[in-house]
Write an enzyme that holds these catalytic residues in place. Structure first.
Site, short mmCIF file in Angstrom:
data_model
loop_
_atom_site.label_atom_id
_atom_site.label_comp_id
_atom_site.label_asym_id
_atom_site.label_seq_id
_atom_site.Cartn_x
_atom_site.Cartn_y
_atom_site.Cartn_z
N SER A 87 0.83 -1.20 0.00
CA SER A 87 0.00 0.00 0.00
C SER A 87 0.87 1.26 0.00
O SER A 87 1.70 1.44 -0.90
CB SER A 87 -0.96 -0.06 1.19
OG SER A 87 -2.00 0.88 1.05
N LEU A 88 0.77 2.12 1.02
CA LEU A 88 1.64 3.31 1.10
C LEU A 88 3.12 2.89 1.09
O LEU A 88 3.97 3.56 0.50
CB LEU A 88 1.32 4.11 2.36
CG LEU A 88 2.25 5.27 2.72
CD1 LEU A 88 2.17 6.39 1.69
CD2 LEU A 88 1.92 5.83 4.11
N ALA B 78 -11.20 -1.36 8.26
CA ALA B 78 -12.44 -1.98 7.76
C ALA B 78 -12.52 -1.83 6.24
O ALA B 78 -12.88 -2.77 5.52
CB ALA B 78 -13.65 -1.35 8.43
N ASP C 70 -10.04 -5.57 -4.05
CA ASP C 70 -9.51 -4.38 -3.37
C ASP C 70 -10.33 -3.13 -3.71
O ASP C 70 -10.47 -2.79 -4.88
CB ASP C 70 -8.04 -4.17 -3.79
CG ASP C 70 -7.28 -3.22 -2.90
OD1 ASP C 70 -7.91 -2.39 -2.23
OD2 ASP C 70 -6.03 -3.30 -2.89
N HIS D 90 -7.52 -5.75 0.20
CA HIS D 90 -6.31 -4.93 0.25
C HIS D 90 -5.15 -5.58 1.02
O HIS D 90 -4.05 -5.05 1.05
CB HIS D 90 -6.67 -3.58 0.89
CG HIS D 90 -5.64 -2.51 0.69
ND1 HIS D 90 -5.29 -2.02 -0.56
CD2 HIS D 90 -4.89 -1.80 1.58
CE1 HIS D 90 -4.36 -1.08 -0.43
NE2 HIS D 90 -4.10 -0.93 0.86
#
Length: 255
Positions: A82-83, A145, A207, A235
């Site tokens: 992700s990031l 969530a 995702d 994700h």
């Protein structure tokens, strides 16, 4: 105050660095470390502002990347979720001699949607930003969530993410804000073409934060890279389809 980020290393073999995502910390990789430490020397860092690195702070993507590189292995396979995928990609673009291979997990060179590019709607990111200023632990919970939404094991995934986050010091709100700004503003799409090392892009079919269309678009732009889509994952495929995730990483990182 120490200027060093919190690093842990496990196992032996080729160096593999794992970078976590927004609002999280290195504890999210516990299961992954247990599975991969027989084949790799796995290095896990808490990014500036998170977990045991909570007292540190990076002002932008370049500064965060520089802080991570400071105590990272001389050369390694870098994996960013992700990031963390943006951090790993920034490092691969700006310090290619340190990166033998690049793996991004549920990540995008540009997280914010901007037609025709798919991504997180800017209003969702700005809502997170304003919520963050009011109640950052609730904001992180909502983000967890959102990350698990759509996955058949969503409840279990959220529980696991939450346990990981709560097992270490709370993130620094200033760094959370910088992270959201990076997700909203950074665009590495054009830069990706200049990547020189082998790259594997991993995605969750379900995702909601990195739509699967991103995978298709990047396959056309980066035909020399590899990609794999986890059919049951949202994700956090390293939790939802853990064994298959580790197999993909192992196959790519070892050959």
């Amino acid at each position: 105050m120490s200027t060093n980020l919190h690093w842990q290393s496990f196992g032996q073999g080729p160096d593999l660095v794992l970078l976590h995502g927004w609002g999280m910390n290195g504890a999210v990789w516990q299961q992954t470390v247990e599975s991969l430490q027989a084949d790799f020397c796995v290095h896990v860092v808490d990014l500036p502002g998170y977990g045991f690195s909570a007292e540190h702070h990076g002002e932008d993507l370049a500064q965060i990347a520089a802080m991570v590189l400071k105590d990272a292995p001389e050369k390694a396979v870098w994996l960013g979720w992700s990031l963390g995928g943006l951090v790993a990609t920034h490092i691969a673009l700006n310090a290619p001699q340190r990166v033998s291979k690049l793996i991004t997990v549920a990540s995008s060179p540009k997280f914010a949607a901007e037609k025709p590019w798919r991504g997180i709607q800017p209003n969702v990111l700005s809502a997170f930003t304003s919520q963050l200023l009011e109640d950052f632990s609730l904001t992180i919970e909502r983000f967890m969530a959102l990350q698990a939404m759509g996955s058949p094991s969503a409840r279990k995934d959220v529980k696991q993410l939450k346990q990981a986050v709560l097992s270490r010091p709370q993130p620094n709100p200033e760094s959370l804000l910088v992270g959201l700004n990076i997700l909203a503003d950074v665009d590495l799409r054009d830069a990706l073409i200049s990547l020189t090392m082998p790259m594997l892009r991993l995605y969750g079919r379900l995702d909601g934060l990195v739509p699967i269309k991103v995978a298709t678009d990047l396959s056309q732009q980066l035909p020399h890279t590899q990609q794999f889509v986890f059919s049951q994952s949202s994700h956090a495929p390293f939790m939802t389809e853990h064994d298959e995730f580790c197999a993909q990483v192992r196959d790519f990182a070892q050959d």
